[in-house]
Design a protein around this motif. Structure first.
Motif, PDB file in Angstrom:
ATOM      1  N   ALA A  52     -10.885  -4.074  -6.348  1.00 21.03           N
ATOM      2  CA  ALA A  52      -9.528  -4.381  -6.811  1.00 21.03           C
ATOM      3  C   ALA A  52      -8.750  -3.104  -7.117  1.00 21.03           C
ATOM      4  O   ALA A  52      -7.563  -2.992  -6.792  1.00 21.03           O
ATOM      5  CB  ALA A  52      -9.580  -5.287  -8.038  1.00 21.03           C
ATOM      6  N   ILE A  53      -9.425  -2.136  -7.710  1.00 20.25           N
ATOM      7  CA  ILE A  53      -8.771  -0.865  -8.040  1.00 20.25           C
ATOM      8  C   ILE A  53      -8.387  -0.129  -6.767  1.00 20.25           C
ATOM      9  O   ILE A  53      -7.270   0.400  -6.659  1.00 20.25           O
ATOM     10  CB  ILE A  53      -9.675  -0.009  -8.953  1.00 20.25           C
ATOM     11  N   VAL A  54      -9.286  -0.078  -5.789  1.00 23.53           N
ATOM     12  CA  VAL A  54      -8.975   0.582  -4.517  1.00 23.53           C
ATOM     13  C   VAL A  54      -7.794  -0.117  -3.850  1.00 23.53           C
ATOM     14  O   VAL A  54      -6.894   0.538  -3.307  1.00 23.53           O
ATOM     15  CB  VAL A  54     -10.208   0.641  -3.589  1.00 23.53           C
ATOM     16  N   ALA A  55      -7.753  -1.444  -3.915  1.00 23.23           N
ATOM     17  CA  ALA A  55      -6.620  -2.189  -3.347  1.00 23.23           C
ATOM     18  C   ALA A  55      -5.325  -1.816  -4.068  1.00 23.23           C
ATOM     19  O   ALA A  55      -4.280  -1.622  -3.428  1.00 23.23           O
ATOM     20  CB  ALA A  55      -6.875  -3.686  -3.433  1.00 23.23           C
ATOM     21  N   ASP A  56      -5.369  -1.686  -5.395  1.00 22.94           N
ATOM     22  CA  ASP A  56      -4.192  -1.255  -6.163  1.00 22.94           C
ATOM     23  C   ASP A  56      -3.741   0.140  -5.741  1.00 22.94           C
ATOM     24  O   ASP A  56      -2.554   0.391  -5.533  1.00 22.94           O
ATOM     25  CB  ASP A  56      -4.495  -1.222  -7.670  1.00 22.94           C
ATOM     26  N   LEU A  57      -4.704   1.057  -5.637  1.00 20.89           N
ATOM     27  CA  LEU A  57      -4.380   2.441  -5.274  1.00 20.89           C
ATOM     28  C   LEU A  57      -3.817   2.519  -3.861  1.00 20.89           C
ATOM     29  O   LEU A  57      -2.891   3.291  -3.600  1.00 20.89           O
ATOM     30  CB  LEU A  57      -5.618   3.328  -5.413  1.00 20.89           C
ATOM     31  N   GLU A  58      -4.351   1.694  -2.969  1.00 17.81           N
ATOM     32  CA  GLU A  58      -3.851   1.677  -1.599  1.00 17.81           C
ATOM     33  C   GLU A  58      -2.440   1.083  -1.564  1.00 17.81           C
ATOM     34  O   GLU A  58      -1.549   1.636  -0.917  1.00 17.81           O
ATOM     35  CB  GLU A  58      -4.795   0.891  -0.696  1.00 17.81           C
ATOM     36  N   ALA A  59      -2.223  -0.012  -2.263  1.00 17.07           N
ATOM     37  CA  ALA A  59      -0.898  -0.639  -2.306  1.00 17.07           C
ATOM     38  C   ALA A  59       0.134   0.295  -2.933  1.00 17.07           C
ATOM     39  O   ALA A  59       1.304   0.294  -2.548  1.00 17.07           O
ATOM     40  CB  ALA A  59      -0.959  -1.952  -3.076  1.00 17.07           C
ATOM     41  N   TYR A  74     -11.598   7.396   3.087  1.00 16.82           N
ATOM     42  CA  TYR A  74     -10.358   7.379   2.326  1.00 16.82           C
ATOM     43  C   TYR A  74      -9.610   8.695   2.479  1.00 16.82           C
ATOM     44  O   TYR A  74     -10.205   9.767   2.449  1.00 16.82           O
ATOM     45  CB  TYR A  74     -10.652   7.118   0.846  1.00 16.82           C
ATOM     46  N   THR A  75      -8.316   8.590   2.632  1.00 17.59           N
ATOM     47  CA  THR A  75      -7.426   9.743   2.670  1.00 17.59           C
ATOM     48  C   THR A  75      -6.526   9.634   1.458  1.00 17.59           C
ATOM     49  O   THR A  75      -5.871   8.607   1.237  1.00 17.59           O
ATOM     50  CB  THR A  75      -6.570   9.738   3.955  1.00 17.59           C
ATOM     51  N   LEU A  76      -6.495  10.667   0.644  1.00 16.55           N
ATOM     52  CA  LEU A  76      -5.710  10.648  -0.593  1.00 16.55           C
ATOM     53  C   LEU A  76      -4.316  11.200  -0.375  1.00 16.55           C
ATOM     54  O   LEU A  76      -4.101  12.050   0.487  1.00 16.55           O
ATOM     55  CB  LEU A  76      -6.417  11.466  -1.671  1.00 16.55           C
ATOM     56  N   ASN A  77      -3.397  10.743  -1.177  1.00 15.27           N
ATOM     57  CA  ASN A  77      -2.022  11.239  -1.165  1.00 15.27           C
ATOM     58  C   ASN A  77      -1.766  11.973  -2.477  1.00 15.27           C
ATOM     59  O   ASN A  77      -1.389  11.364  -3.471  1.00 15.27           O
ATOM     60  CB  ASN A  77      -1.031  10.084  -1.010  1.00 15.27           C
ATOM     61  N   PRO A  78      -1.968  13.279  -2.505  1.00 14.06           N
ATOM     62  CA  PRO A  78      -1.803  14.030  -3.753  1.00 14.06           C
ATOM     63  C   PRO A  78      -0.349  14.110  -4.219  1.00 14.06           C
ATOM     64  O   PRO A  78      -0.088  14.465  -5.355  1.00 14.06           O
ATOM     65  CB  PRO A  78      -2.346  15.416  -3.408  1.00 14.06           C
ATOM     66  N   ALA A  79       0.598  13.739  -3.361  1.00 12.63           N
ATOM     67  CA  ALA A  79       2.006  13.788  -3.740  1.00 12.63           C
ATOM     68  C   ALA A  79       2.443  12.539  -4.500  1.00 12.63           C
ATOM     69  O   ALA A  79       3.561  12.493  -5.007  1.00 12.63           O
ATOM     70  CB  ALA A  79       2.883  13.963  -2.498  1.00 12.63           C
ATOM     71  N   GLY A  80       1.555  11.548  -4.599  1.00 15.96           N
ATOM     72  CA  GLY A  80       1.896  10.346  -5.353  1.00 15.96           C
ATOM     73  C   GLY A  80       2.190  10.705  -6.800  1.00 15.96           C
ATOM     74  O   GLY A  80       1.567  11.593  -7.380  1.00 15.96           O
ATOM     75  N   ARG A  81       3.144  10.020  -7.373  1.00 15.06           N
ATOM     76  CA  ARG A  81       3.568  10.295  -8.762  1.00 15.06           C
ATOM     77  C   ARG A  81       2.813   9.405  -9.742  1.00 15.06           C
ATOM     78  O   ARG A  81       2.447   8.287  -9.428  1.00 15.06           O
ATOM     79  CB  ARG A  81       5.067  10.023  -8.915  1.00 15.06           C
ATOM     80  N   PHE A  82       2.607   9.915 -10.947  1.00 15.72           N
ATOM     81  CA  PHE A  82       2.031   9.092 -12.000  1.00 15.72           C
ATOM     82  C   PHE A  82       2.967   7.936 -12.299  1.00 15.72           C
ATOM     83  O   PHE A  82       4.184   8.057 -12.185  1.00 15.72           O
ATOM     84  CB  PHE A  82       1.801   9.928 -13.265  1.00 15.72           C
ATOM     85  N   ARG A  83       2.417   6.814 -12.700  1.00 12.10           N
ATOM     86  CA  ARG A  83       3.199   5.596 -12.889  1.00 12.10           C
ATOM     87  C   ARG A  83       3.872   5.511 -14.250  1.00 12.10           C
ATOM     88  O   ARG A  83       4.894   4.871 -14.394  1.00 12.10           O
ATOM     89  CB  ARG A  83       2.302   4.382 -12.669  1.00 12.10           C
ATOM     90  N   HIS A  84       3.304   6.118 -15.269  1.00  6.54           N
ATOM     91  CA  HIS A  84       3.889   6.036 -16.609  1.00  6.54           C
ATOM     92  C   HIS A  84       5.123   6.930 -16.687  1.00  6.54           C
ATOM     93  O   HIS A  84       5.093   8.066 -16.199  1.00  6.54           O
ATOM     94  CB  HIS A  84       2.863   6.457 -17.666  1.00  6.54           C
TER      95      HIS A  84
END
Length: 111
Positions: A52-59, A74-84
């Protein structure tokens, strides 16, 4: 890997500074071909919770899952912004650089 702190105040409650989502992201950063059962064991959650967490991170655009044979990579996107809102000006790549023992070799370019 998920360390807990009971604190010196004698409260006895276990808690961590990072969420399970953060721990899963870091586990995958350390091993982009890890099986979810291994990620779940490292983080201390069930395999279903890790899925479920991986699905959240992917979405959320923080990682991309590619099927390679019988495994996922898995390929990560380091440019993703924190949500808070308090950290929304920071990229998750900062977290990865701080905590991932081995830098993730598979990352997508900043968006």
């Amino acid at each position: 890997m998920a360390s807990t702190a009971t604190g010196d105040t004698g409260g006895g409650r276990n808690w961590t500074f990072l969420t399970n989502h953060g721990h899963v992201l870091l586990a995958i950063a350390r091993d982009p071909t890890a099986r979810l059962r291994d990620v779940a064991a490292e983080v201390g959650v069930t395999e279903r919770a890790a899925q479920a967490i991986v699905a959240d991170l992917e979405a959320g655009g923080y990682l991309h899952r590619t099927r390679v044979g019988r495994r996922n990579e898995y390929t990560l996107n380091p440019a993703g912004r924190f949500r808070h809102p308090a950290e929304a000006d920071r990229q998750v790549g900062d977290l990865l650089a701080l905590f991932a023992e081995t830098p993730a070799t598979k990352v997508s370019p900043p968006a």
